[in-house]
Design a protein around this motif. Structure first.
Motif, PDB file in Angstrom:
ATOM      1  N   GLY A 116      19.494  -0.011 -17.384  1.00 13.13           N
ATOM      2  CA  GLY A 116      18.539  -0.141 -18.461  1.00 13.13           C
ATOM      3  C   GLY A 116      17.794   1.149 -18.740  1.00 13.13           C
ATOM      4  O   GLY A 116      16.740   1.137 -19.372  1.00 13.13           O
ATOM      5  N   GLU A 143      25.824  -3.714 -23.553  1.00 13.05           N
ATOM      6  CA  GLU A 143      25.122  -4.953 -23.260  1.00 13.05           C
ATOM      7  C   GLU A 143      24.569  -5.574 -24.547  1.00 13.05           C
ATOM      8  O   GLU A 143      24.419  -4.890 -25.571  1.00 13.05           O
ATOM      9  CB  GLU A 143      23.964  -4.700 -22.285  1.00 13.05           C
ATOM     10  CG  GLU A 143      24.375  -4.046 -20.992  1.00 13.05           C
ATOM     11  CD  GLU A 143      23.182  -3.716 -20.139  1.00 13.05           C
ATOM     12  OE1 GLU A 143      22.276  -4.582 -20.029  1.00 13.05           O
ATOM     13  OE2 GLU A 143      23.126  -2.602 -19.607  1.00 13.05           O
ATOM     14  N   GLN A 144      24.290  -6.849 -24.444  1.00 10.43           N
ATOM     15  CA  GLN A 144      23.600  -7.552 -25.511  1.00 10.43           C
ATOM     16  C   GLN A 144      22.133  -7.690 -25.101  1.00 10.43           C
ATOM     17  O   GLN A 144      21.788  -8.482 -24.237  1.00 10.43           O
ATOM     18  CB  GLN A 144      24.216  -8.937 -25.757  1.00 10.43           C
ATOM     19  CG  GLN A 144      23.556  -9.724 -26.871  1.00 10.43           C
ATOM     20  CD  GLN A 144      23.881  -9.170 -28.245  1.00 10.43           C
ATOM     21  OE1 GLN A 144      24.929  -8.561 -28.436  1.00 10.43           O
ATOM     22  NE2 GLN A 144      22.987  -9.363 -29.193  1.00 10.43           N
ATOM     23  N   VAL A 145      21.272  -6.868 -25.705  1.00  9.29           N
ATOM     24  CA  VAL A 145      19.850  -6.900 -25.368  1.00  9.29           C
ATOM     25  C   VAL A 145      19.091  -7.618 -26.476  1.00  9.29           C
ATOM     26  O   VAL A 145      19.555  -7.725 -27.613  1.00  9.29           O
ATOM     27  CB  VAL A 145      19.289  -5.473 -25.176  1.00  9.29           C
ATOM     28  CG1 VAL A 145      19.957  -4.814 -23.986  1.00  9.29           C
ATOM     29  CG2 VAL A 145      19.472  -4.646 -26.432  1.00  9.29           C
ATOM     30  N   ARG A 146      17.900  -8.097 -26.140  1.00  9.28           N
ATOM     31  CA  ARG A 146      17.133  -8.873 -27.116  1.00  9.28           C
ATOM     32  C   ARG A 146      15.700  -8.390 -27.279  1.00  9.28           C
ATOM     33  O   ARG A 146      15.172  -8.362 -28.388  1.00  9.28           O
ATOM     34  CB  ARG A 146      17.143 -10.344 -26.700  1.00  9.28           C
ATOM     35  CG  ARG A 146      16.350 -11.245 -27.634  1.00  9.28           C
ATOM     36  CD  ARG A 146      16.566 -12.684 -27.296  1.00  9.28           C
ATOM     37  NE  ARG A 146      15.825 -13.555 -28.235  1.00  9.28           N
ATOM     38  CZ  ARG A 146      15.881 -14.884 -28.220  1.00  9.28           C
ATOM     39  NH1 ARG A 146      16.636 -15.496 -27.316  1.00  9.28           N
ATOM     40  NH2 ARG A 146      15.182 -15.590 -29.103  1.00  9.28           N
ATOM     41  N   ARG A 196      16.947  -7.561 -21.387  1.00  3.51           N
ATOM     42  CA  ARG A 196      17.662  -8.810 -21.631  1.00  3.51           C
ATOM     43  C   ARG A 196      16.778 -10.020 -21.375  1.00  3.51           C
ATOM     44  O   ARG A 196      16.996 -11.083 -21.940  1.00  3.51           O
ATOM     45  CB  ARG A 196      18.906  -8.878 -20.731  1.00  3.51           C
ATOM     46  CG  ARG A 196      19.990  -7.898 -21.121  1.00  3.51           C
ATOM     47  CD  ARG A 196      21.208  -8.053 -20.237  1.00  3.51           C
ATOM     48  NE  ARG A 196      20.897  -7.759 -18.829  1.00  3.51           N
ATOM     49  CZ  ARG A 196      21.782  -7.867 -17.851  1.00  3.51           C
ATOM     50  NH1 ARG A 196      23.011  -8.271 -18.117  1.00  3.51           N
ATOM     51  NH2 ARG A 196      21.442  -7.573 -16.606  1.00  3.51           N
ATOM     52  N   GLU A 197      15.769  -9.872 -20.519  1.00  8.97           N
ATOM     53  CA  GLU A 197      14.910 -10.993 -20.153  1.00  8.97           C
ATOM     54  C   GLU A 197      13.492 -10.738 -20.649  1.00  8.97           C
ATOM     55  O   GLU A 197      12.936  -9.650 -20.460  1.00  8.97           O
ATOM     56  CB  GLU A 197      14.910 -11.178 -18.623  1.00  8.97           C
ATOM     57  CG  GLU A 197      16.297 -11.436 -18.039  1.00  8.97           C
ATOM     58  CD  GLU A 197      16.273 -11.470 -16.518  1.00  8.97           C
ATOM     59  OE1 GLU A 197      15.160 -11.315 -15.964  1.00  8.97           O
ATOM     60  OE2 GLU A 197      17.338 -11.635 -15.914  1.00  8.97           O
ATOM     61  N   PRO A 222      17.591  -8.895 -31.149  1.00  2.00           N
ATOM     62  CA  PRO A 222      18.878  -8.914 -30.432  1.00  2.00           C
ATOM     63  C   PRO A 222      19.932  -8.052 -31.130  1.00  2.00           C
ATOM     64  O   PRO A 222      20.130  -8.146 -32.344  1.00  2.00           O
ATOM     65  CB  PRO A 222      19.256 -10.394 -30.457  1.00  2.00           C
ATOM     66  CG  PRO A 222      18.552 -10.957 -31.642  1.00  2.00           C
ATOM     67  CD  PRO A 222      17.281 -10.180 -31.783  1.00  2.00           C
ATOM     68  N   GLU A 253      16.316  -2.676 -14.754  1.00  3.66           N
ATOM     69  CA  GLU A 253      16.738  -4.030 -14.421  1.00  3.66           C
ATOM     70  C   GLU A 253      16.607  -4.278 -12.916  1.00  3.66           C
ATOM     71  O   GLU A 253      16.540  -3.350 -12.106  1.00  3.66           O
ATOM     72  CB  GLU A 253      18.202  -4.248 -14.839  1.00  3.66           C
ATOM     73  CG  GLU A 253      18.432  -4.170 -16.335  1.00  3.66           C
ATOM     74  CD  GLU A 253      17.918  -5.412 -17.052  1.00  3.66           C
ATOM     75  OE1 GLU A 253      17.636  -6.418 -16.376  1.00  3.66           O
ATOM     76  OE2 GLU A 253      17.819  -5.366 -18.277  1.00  3.66           O
TER      77      GLU A 253
END
Length: 261
Positions: A116, A143-146, A196-197, A222, A253
């Motif tokens: 990250g 990655e798929q980040v939001r 991501r979280e 996202p 992360e």
């Protein structure tokens, strides 16, 4: 009238005739035995024990004998052959293979990843991890980040430079600049982290506020993104302590086992 008696025969002649007859009879019996008239072992029934040829056949047991092929690489005289384990493999090789598997498993358990990072932060993080017995590798991961933490867009480059200088004074060095708009109406956004979280993003927001950054914004945006990661092989307790410090400092992360992501 006179009668003439035959002369007396010698005594030895009268005794030798029966002996000659017995000797002749013995020779006849012996010849018959040699010719097999009385069977292959004529004396076995008389003595109760087999003679030498029969005893030898019983000891050898030729029907149980099996010719074995030549064994290559036979050990030297006096050497003890290595025992074989199940499947025919030598026990020493099986033990060596098991030891190797245990060593590989232990090495995999000591391999962790932390990620990250921005392009600037990953270089500083790699420098902070240098100097130990472990190995550090840098790599990228799509990655798929939001969750995105950033500062409000700045309309000019001068405003951008003032914001960056303010961040550096507050010891915030993990950032990147995102340019948007046309050449005539450019805007500059300072990105402070992608997550991501949501929980980890909110935790990093609290860290930034503790450093005096009050204008940071948490946005739900996202999209796929390529981020920088570090892989640490042979991570011992000292390496894990440094990684935990990096995670807090750069908002990285949570530590993951290699390949878990």
């Amino acid at each position: 009238m006179f009668r003439l008696d035959p002369p007396d025969q010698p005594r030895w002649l009268s005794l030798s005739l029966p002996l000659l007859l017995l000797l002749l009879l013995a020779n006849v019996v012996l010849l018959a035995a040699v010719l097999g008239v009385f069977g292959p072992d004529p004396l076995s029934d008389w003595s109760g024990t087999p003679r030498e040829p029969a005893r030898l056949r019983q000891q050898v047991r030729t029907e149980r004998m099996e010719l074995q092929p030549a064994q290559p690489n036979r050990p030297a005289s006096g050497a003890v052959p290595e025992p074989e384990a199940r499947g025919g493999a030598p026990a020493g090789k099986v033990l060596a293979a098991a030891t190797k598997r245990v060593a590989v498993a232990a090495s995999e358990d000591q391999c962790v990843e932390i990620g990250g990072f921005s392009a600037q932060a990953v270089r500083r993080a790699a420098e902070d991890l240098s100097g130990g017995s472990w190995q550090v590798e840098q790599f990228e991961r799509r990655e798929q980040v939001r969750w995105w933490i950033h500062l409000p867009p700045q309309p000019t480059r001068e405003n951008l430079e003032r914001k960056l200088a303010e961040l550096r004074r507050r010891n915030v060095t993990d950032y990147s600049v995102v340019t948007s708009g046309s050449a005539e109406a450019e805007s500059f956004t300072v990105s402070l982290g992608l997550f991501r979280e949501r929980e980890r993003a909110e935790h990093y927001m609290e860290t930034l506020r503790g450093q005096g950054v009050r204008t940071a914004v948490l946005a739900d945006a996202p999209h796929p993104f390529t981020r920088q990661w570090l892989r640490v092989r042979g991570a011992d307790d000292a390496a894990r302590a440094r990684l935990n410090d990096l995670r807090q400092r750069y908002g990285a992360e949570t530590l993951l086992a290699c390949g878990a992501a």
